[in-house]
Design an enzyme around this catalytic site. Structure first.
Site, PDB file in Angstrom:
ATOM      1  N   LEU A   1       0.876  -1.157   0.000  1.00  0.00           N
ATOM      2  CA  LEU A   1       0.000   0.000   0.000  1.00  0.00           C
ATOM      3  C   LEU A   1       0.918   1.212   0.000  1.00  0.00           C
ATOM      4  O   LEU A   1       1.897   1.248   0.755  1.00  0.00           O
ATOM      5  CB  LEU A   1      -0.889   0.030   1.251  1.00  0.00           C
ATOM      6  CG  LEU A   1      -1.962  -1.056   1.376  1.00  0.00           C
ATOM      7  CD1 LEU A   1      -2.645  -0.956   2.735  1.00  0.00           C
ATOM      8  CD2 LEU A   1      -2.991  -0.940   0.271  1.00  0.00           C
ATOM      9  N   ASP A   2       0.619   2.207  -0.847  1.00  0.00           N
ATOM     10  CA  ASP A   2       1.484   3.387  -0.824  1.00  0.00           C
ATOM     11  C   ASP A   2       1.353   4.078   0.525  1.00  0.00           C
ATOM     12  O   ASP A   2       0.421   3.829   1.292  1.00  0.00           O
ATOM     13  CB  ASP A   2       1.149   4.326  -1.988  1.00  0.00           C
ATOM     14  CG  ASP A   2      -0.258   4.870  -1.928  1.00  0.00           C
ATOM     15  OD1 ASP A   2      -0.546   5.658  -1.006  1.00  0.00           O
ATOM     16  OD2 ASP A   2      -1.077   4.506  -2.789  1.00  0.00           O
ATOM     17  N   ALA A   3       2.302   4.951   0.827  1.00  0.00           N
ATOM     18  CA  ALA A   3       2.377   5.546   2.158  1.00  0.00           C
ATOM     19  C   ALA A   3       1.083   6.229   2.579  1.00  0.00           C
ATOM     20  O   ALA A   3       0.678   6.164   3.738  1.00  0.00           O
ATOM     21  CB  ALA A   3       3.544   6.535   2.222  1.00  0.00           C
TER      22      ALA A   3
END
Length: 287
Positions: free
Chosen positions: A150-152
């Site tokens: 998951l991106d930040a």
């Protein structure tokens, strides 16, 4: 003159129930009170009811009842005998058709990744990352894989396991394991028009992409809350799809991966997956 039962009839073993069982000449024949069924030699396996109990399926007594009722399969064959010895490292065990993972060393946990955290086990820039949350497990010798990323800025469900085969298959699009996201987006979304567009497919810079399901949940104040279900795994795929149809993402949360749901799990916490969840994950990727 009394007739004796020919010995060979007691020594002939039935076909082995386990695909990994020893050839018949190396098997022991149990005494008559246990039915005379062939089993793995002592010391080379564990009794099936004990394995089921250790896996949290039921108490040993209840597991024996399940076996007697024909609810337990080992390597694709229904087992009704008590005391069958299996190799937990190799045997594929199912109860009522659902896979039971019986290897003790396997770990399957769900993490609610907080916003701003990196989906990595370490970060060269010192940013908070998933590895910080599972640091104690790593220190104890567990080698964990995160299933996808998951991106930040995206929050929500991230699976962690030390089963590399499971992690690989869950990430591979050919197995079509669905992921569900809740997205708060800019603008009031036209459910029918936008949903139709996303289901038919959107041309992105790295090729076409589409969703499996789309639903508008809430509208108001120039924003919309939508649910997106897809099995794509490309980087930023949900954000890029919604941006392409004119509704940039403000907040994004992954709520489900296949049969596993985030539920009310708090951000930054870990939850050991339940037996049914684990079994369904393995079923979803044909393991």
């Amino acid at each position: 003159m009394s007739k004796k039962k020919p010995k060979p009839q007691r020594q002939v073993a039935p076909p082995p129930l386990l695909s990994n069982a020893k050839p018949a000449r190396h098997q022991n024949v149990e005494p008559a009170e246990s039915g005379g069924h062939t089993k793995m030699p002592w010391g080379e396996g564990e009794r099936l009811q004990k394995v089921l109990a250790k896996a949290g399926v039921a108490s040993r007594r209840a597991a024996e009842e399940m076996i007697a009722q024909g609810r337990v399969e080992v390597d694709g064959m229904i087992v009704r005998e008590q005391g069958l010895r299996i190799d937990p490292q190799r045997a594929v065990v199912r109860v009522d058709g659902t896979r039971v993972v019986v290897r003790e060393e396997l770990v399957h946990v769900a993490l609610n990744k907080p916003k701003g955290w990196q989906s990595t086990m370490s970060d060269d820039l010192g940013r908070p990352c998933v590895g910080d949350i599972v640091a104690e497990r790593i220190a104890a010798g567990q080698r964990l894989f995160h299933v996808g990323r998951l991106d930040a800025e995206t929050e929500g469900l991230l699976l962690l396991t030390n089963d590399g085969d499971l992690a690989h298959r869950l990430m591979h699009p050919s197995f079509e394991v669905s992921k569900t996201y809740l997205a708060t987006v800019q603008g009031e979304v036209n459910n029918r028009a936008v949903g139709k567009h996303l289901k038919q497919g959107v041309e992105l810079e790295d090729g076409p992409a589409k969703v499996d399901r789309f639903q508008v949940l809430e509208l108001g104040e120039g924003r919309s809350l939508v649910k997106v279900v897809l099995h794509e795994g490309r980087k930023h795929i949900v954000r890029r799809l919604l941006d392409a149809v004119g509704h940039p993402v403000i907040r994004l949360v992954r709520t489900n991966i296949g049969p596993v749901a985030l539920g009310d799990q708090r951000p930054g916490t870990l939850r050991v997956l339940g037996r049914d969840e684990i079994g369904k994950l393995y079923e979803a990727v044909s393991l």
